[in-house]
Design a protein around this motif. Structure first.
Motif, PDB file in Angstrom:
ATOM      1  N   UNK B 150       0.798  -1.236   0.000  1.00  0.00           N
ATOM      2  CA  UNK B 150       0.000   0.000   0.000  1.00  0.00           C
ATOM      3  C   UNK B 150       0.824   1.278   0.000  1.00  0.00           C
ATOM      4  N   UNK B 197     -18.340   3.274   0.290  1.00  0.00           N
ATOM      5  CA  UNK B 197     -17.362   2.274  -0.139  1.00  0.00           C
ATOM      6  C   UNK B 197     -17.937   1.189  -1.041  1.00  0.00           C
ATOM      7  N   UNK B 198     -19.050   1.443  -1.645  1.00  0.00           N
ATOM      8  CA  UNK B 198     -19.606   0.422  -2.536  1.00  0.00           C
ATOM      9  C   UNK B 198     -18.899   0.479  -3.885  1.00  0.00           C
ATOM     10  N   UNK B 199     -18.257  -0.607  -4.251  1.00  0.00           N
ATOM     11  CA  UNK B 199     -17.567  -0.650  -5.543  1.00  0.00           C
ATOM     12  C   UNK B 199     -18.343  -1.552  -6.480  1.00  0.00           C
ATOM     13  N   UNK B 200     -18.706  -1.003  -7.600  1.00  0.00           N
ATOM     14  CA  UNK B 200     -19.509  -1.807  -8.511  1.00  0.00           C
ATOM     15  C   UNK B 200     -18.752  -2.145  -9.801  1.00  0.00           C
ATOM     16  N   UNK B 201     -17.596  -1.468 -10.007  1.00  0.00           N
ATOM     17  CA  UNK B 201     -16.853  -1.775 -11.237  1.00  0.00           C
ATOM     18  C   UNK B 201     -15.555  -2.495 -10.889  1.00  0.00           C
ATOM     19  N   UNK B 202     -15.062  -3.233 -11.850  1.00  0.00           N
ATOM     20  CA  UNK B 202     -13.822  -3.993 -11.660  1.00  0.00           C
ATOM     21  C   UNK B 202     -12.645  -3.036 -11.477  1.00  0.00           C
ATOM     22  N   UNK B 203     -11.925  -3.125 -10.345  1.00  0.00           N
ATOM     23  CA  UNK B 203     -10.797  -2.192 -10.143  1.00  0.00           C
ATOM     24  C   UNK B 203      -9.653  -2.417 -11.121  1.00  0.00           C
ATOM     25  N   UNK B 204      -9.773  -3.423 -11.957  1.00  0.00           N
ATOM     26  CA  UNK B 204      -8.747  -3.696 -12.952  1.00  0.00           C
ATOM     27  C   UNK B 204      -8.451  -2.463 -13.807  1.00  0.00           C
ATOM     28  N   UNK B 207      -6.196   0.012 -12.031  1.00  0.00           N
ATOM     29  CA  UNK B 207      -5.159  -0.695 -11.305  1.00  0.00           C
ATOM     30  C   UNK B 207      -3.922   0.174 -11.120  1.00  0.00           C
ATOM     31  N   UNK B 209      -3.781   3.217 -10.587  1.00  0.00           N
ATOM     32  CA  UNK B 209      -3.937   4.128  -9.447  1.00  0.00           C
ATOM     33  C   UNK B 209      -3.655   3.379  -8.133  1.00  0.00           C
ATOM     34  N   UNK B 210      -4.152   2.137  -8.076  1.00  0.00           N
ATOM     35  CA  UNK B 210      -3.926   1.325  -6.872  1.00  0.00           C
ATOM     36  C   UNK B 210      -2.430   1.144  -6.649  1.00  0.00           C
TER      37      UNK B 210
END
Lengths: 189, 219
Positions: B150, B197-204, B207, B209-210
């Motif tokens: 992180x 914090x609801x995530x509805x799309x693929x964080x792919x 990525x 940014x992550x």
């Protein structure tokens, strides 16, 4: 999709490590399974908190102090190493010189135990050690000056020159010790 | 890798070479570039600013003494972070042997960026201290992968290289560490939990940014 597989996929999905197809399957499972929905929510919450956590900075003058401390520590370590090398080297050199003396004067034991011989030889041995120490210091100073050279192509040239200087030094010792014996022989004849 | 990243790596390599040739200023520049990443890692692992400073300083002493063993084909940042990580784990091991509990340590006074205004800084400092208290409750072998992931945006492969873990072990530890931390957060610091914090799309898709490094070296 079963719960075990869903949790396994979640671990990858949180870092964007699943395909869109797998993502859709996971979402379909989450909508049907309350336990997995709860796990997914927890993972997302912790992910968001960690992603927004700040970087903690050191005190303002930390870098300068740390760099100085590292350089000082390295210098101390090198000095200690230098001291040990100097001591061992000088002792070895003095032993070598003593061996040269014994070789040059096979009657060493007779002369040593003759009246007044001990005092005379004590002086000789002291001179030998002091000479060896001086030579050792000179070598170490040269190594200090040419530290960068140690890793370079001139290293072996330096070693060869040192070896030559050492041999020359030993030859000088041999001749210096041998000379009085010749004179004695000459006077006797 | 970006042009800026490549240029920074090239500059680092030059500094390393100069430091090896005895240029102390070049080494000072390397320390300046890595002071924050190394200090932040030490703080996140040890949870105490004074000990983090000590550990970071010791890390740079080791870096200088082992500089000749650095393999230029590796990323310098990974090499430095590996030294820092091992040193922090050693310290935590010694601490465990000495049976010093975390409660015995002095309270935190973490230094957050001096660019933000004092009020906001106080809020960040408070939240940060409480997050750190939760991190400290994780076992060190769970904490280290989490911190490297992180705060440094390192890839799984890079974390494996630094920690010596296998890929599957790393994934397991990261997953368990997240779940344990989430559990701790719910029971001990529920106000740290973000509201939306609801995530509805693929964080792919985001990525990058992550994985954007927060505390990566900034030479």
């Amino acid at each position: 999709m079963k719960c075990d597989e869903a949790v396994e996929r979640m671990a990858l999905a949180i870092d964007g490590g699943v395909s869109d197809q797998e993502w859709d399957r996971l979402q379909a499972h989450i909508q049907m399974c309350q336990a997995c929905a709860q796990t997914w929510l927890m993972l997302q919450q912790v992910d968001r908190v960690l992603r927004t956590a700040p970087v903690v900075e050191p005190p303002p003058d930390f870098a300068r102090r740390a760099a100085r401390a590292a350089v000082e520590a390295n210098r101390r370590c090198q000095n200690l190493l230098g001291g040990v090398v100097l001591l061992i080297g000088s002792t070895l050199l003095a032993l070598l010189m003593a061996a040269t003396v014994i070789l040059a004067r096979p009657d060493f034991v007779l002369v040593f135990f003759a009246p007044g011989g001990v005092v005379q030889w004590q002086r000789t041995v002291r001179i030998l050690f002091e000479g060896a120490l001086l030579l050792g210091r000179m070598v170490w100073a040269l190594v200090g000056v040419w530290q960068s050279v140690l890793l370079g192509p001139f290293f072996w040239l330096l070693v060869a020159m040192m070896a030559l200087a050492g041999v020359a030094w030993l030859a000088l010792v041999y001749m210096a010790v041998r000379l009085p014996q010749r004179q004695v022989v000459a006077v006797r004849s | 890798m970006s042009q800026i990243g490549l240029a920074a790596q090239q500059r680092e390599r030059e500094w390393v070479e100069a430091a090896l040739a005895g240029d102390e200023q070049a080494f000072e520049r390397l320390v300046e570039a890595y002071a924050t990443p190394v200090y932040n890692l030490a703080y996140r692992m040890l949870g105490d600013p004074a000990e983090a400073e000590d550990a970071a300083q010791e890390t740079f002493i080791r870096v200088y003494q082992r500089l000749h063993t650095y393999d230029p084909s590796r990323k310098f940042s990974s090499w430095v972070l590996a030294i820092a990580s091992h040193h922090c784990i050693d310290r935590l091991r010694r601490r465990r042997l000495q049976k010093v509990s975390l409660e015995d340590l002095p309270p935190w006074e973490p230094l957050v960026s001096r660019e933000v205004d004092p009020e906001e800084r106080a809020v960040i400092r408070d939240r940060n201290a409480r997050l750190q208290a939760l991190l400290d409750r994780l076992p060190p072998n769970y904490r280290l992968p989490l911190v490297l992931h992180y705060w440094y945006g390192l890839s799984y492969d890079e974390i494996c290289e630094i920690t010596g873990l296998s890929l599957s072990a790393l994934k397991t530890r990261l997953h368990r560490a997240r779940l344990k931390l989430a559990d701790l957060m719910r029971t001990l610091a529920p106000d740290l939990i973000p509201a939306d914090d609801a995530r509805t799309s693929n964080p792919r898709a985001d990525r990058a940014r992550v994985h954007s490094p927060k505390a990566e070296g900034k030479p």
